[in-house]
Scaffold this active site. Sequence first.
Site, short mmCIF file in Angstrom:
data_model
loop_
_atom_site.label_atom_id
_atom_site.label_comp_id
_atom_site.label_asym_id
_atom_site.label_seq_id
_atom_site.Cartn_x
_atom_site.Cartn_y
_atom_site.Cartn_z
N HIS A 120 -41.86 100.62 10.87
CA HIS A 120 -41.20 99.63 11.71
C HIS A 120 -40.06 99.01 10.92
O HIS A 120 -40.08 98.97 9.69
CB HIS A 120 -42.24 98.55 12.09
CG HIS A 120 -41.80 97.57 13.11
ND1 HIS A 120 -40.97 96.51 12.82
CD2 HIS A 120 -42.10 97.45 14.44
CE1 HIS A 120 -40.79 95.78 13.91
NE2 HIS A 120 -41.46 96.34 14.91
N ASP A 132 -48.81 97.61 5.93
CA ASP A 132 -48.49 96.94 7.18
C ASP A 132 -49.64 97.22 8.15
O ASP A 132 -49.79 98.32 8.66
CB ASP A 132 -47.16 97.49 7.72
CG ASP A 132 -46.81 96.98 9.12
OD1 ASP A 132 -47.62 96.26 9.73
OD2 ASP A 132 -45.71 97.31 9.61
N GLN A 135 -50.66 97.16 13.40
CA GLN A 135 -51.22 98.00 14.45
C GLN A 135 -52.63 98.48 14.15
O GLN A 135 -53.20 99.26 14.92
CB GLN A 135 -50.31 99.21 14.69
CG GLN A 135 -48.90 98.87 15.15
CD GLN A 135 -48.86 98.18 16.50
OE1 GLN A 135 -49.78 98.34 17.32
NE2 GLN A 135 -47.81 97.42 16.76
N LYS A 163 -51.00 90.24 18.07
CA LYS A 163 -51.38 91.60 18.43
C LYS A 163 -52.91 91.78 18.46
O LYS A 163 -53.39 92.85 18.82
CB LYS A 163 -50.76 92.60 17.45
CG LYS A 163 -49.23 92.64 17.51
CD LYS A 163 -48.67 93.67 16.56
CE LYS A 163 -47.17 93.60 16.44
NZ LYS A 163 -46.45 93.97 17.67
N CYS A 198 -38.22 99.45 17.56
CA CYS A 198 -37.92 98.92 16.21
C CYS A 198 -38.26 99.96 15.13
O CYS A 198 -38.81 99.63 14.08
CB CYS A 198 -38.65 97.62 15.94
SG CYS A 198 -38.13 96.27 17.02
#
Length: 409
Positions: free
Chosen positions: A122, A200, A203, A226, A368
Site C-alpha cells: 500500500h 503492515d 489487512q 478496519k 492506493c
Amino acid sequence: MYNLNKIREDFPILQREVYGKPLVYLDNAATTQKPLCVLDAMREEYLNVNANVHRGVHYLSQQATDLHEAAREKVRGFINARKIEEIIFTRGTTEAINLVASSFCQSQMKPGDEVLVTEMEHHSNIVPWQLQAEHLGIVVRHLPITDDGRLVCCDDIATYLTERTKLLTITHVSNVLGTINPVADIVRLAHAHGIPVLIDGAQSAPHMKIDVQALDCDFYAFSGHKMYGPTGIGVLYGKEEWLEKLPPYQGGGEMIDKVTWERTTFERLPFKFEAGTPDYIATHGLATAIDYLRSVGLDGIEAHEKELTRYCIEQLQTIEGMHIYGPQTNIQCTKDAVVSFNVGDIHHLDLGTLLDRLGIAVRTGHHCAQPLMERLGVSGTVRASFALYNTKEEIDTLVAGIRRVSQMF
C-alpha cells in the site's frame, strides 16, 4: 456455531437500502461497519466519563485514564505483546508506519543505506520511506512478486538483502491481491542477516489471530476502523528494545518528562511516542471492538471469511471475460477476504458505478497501490472484500450484478 444471522443483527446499517435495493456491503478492506456495542460504549463514555486522561486528579479524569489504559492492555493481549510499554496508540496504520519511518531512518540510517519493501505494498508503506529517502539520501528497494501475486520464495529474498539493508517492511495481507505473506519465515530470514522487520497488519488484524511474539517481528501496525472499531485510532507495536532506541516522532504535551529552555527529557514508554491529547474515546471503542471479535471467535471468523473468499472466486470464474488477480490455488493458505478482478474490456469504474446502482458496494481504482497496478498491467481493478457479517447470498447478488452489467456492454 457461527451464528451469522445474530451477527448481522449487531450491525443495523446492513438492514438499509441503497437506490431501493438491499445494501450489499463488500468494501470492508477500506473500512468495516461498526457493531452497536462499539457505538454504545463510545456514546456512554462521552456522556458520563468525558475528561482528559493522565492529567487530572479529579474523578472523571481518573476514570477516563483507567479506561484508556485498560484499552492498551486489551490491545496487548489481542496481539500477545510482552508488555503494555510496547503498545503505542496512533491515528492508524499510516501514522504508525510514518512514526517508524521518521524515527528509525533518522536515528539508525545514513546515506546509501537501504529499506526493502515489496511490490505489493500500500502507498502507506512506500511513500513514508520515499520521503525519508529525499531527506536523508537512503535508498528504497522492492522485492518482486510472481505473476500469480505471491512473493518470490525466501531463498530468492535472501539475494536482495545486502550489508546496506537496514530494515525490511512488508504487508501481512495484500489489500489488493489478498495474498497472505509468510511473514514468520521472512522475519526469521531477515533476523538471520541482522535486519529488523516491520509488518503492515492493516489487512490481517481483523481476519486472523496475531501473535507478535510468535512472529518475532520488530514492529507491527494496524488500524481500528478496519476491525469494527472507530476511525482515527490505530496501534504500533514495537519491541521494547527498539522503542527505547528510537527518538520521539512528535513533540508536545504528554510525551515529556521535563522541559527547560536548555533541553527536554522525555517520558517513559509508551508515552514517549504519544504527543498531545490521545483519542481516549476511540481507544475505548477499539477495546470494545476487540471484545466483540473475541466474542464471535477469531477462528470462526477466519474460517467463515476464507470460505467466502473461496466461494467468491469459484462463482466469479463462471463469468465470461473474468480476470481475477492474486492467488487462486490453495486458497485456504494463500489468500484471505479480498478478491480483485476485471471483466473483459469494461472499465473498473464503470463496473463499480453500475454495481452501486444495484445496491452493491465494492471498491474500484488503484486501491492506493499504483506500483502494484503497474506490475499487473492495469490502471485499476474492482475489489470485493469480506467481513465477519457477509454471506454467500451477497456474493450471489454480486455475481448476478456483474452478469447484468456485462450484458449491457
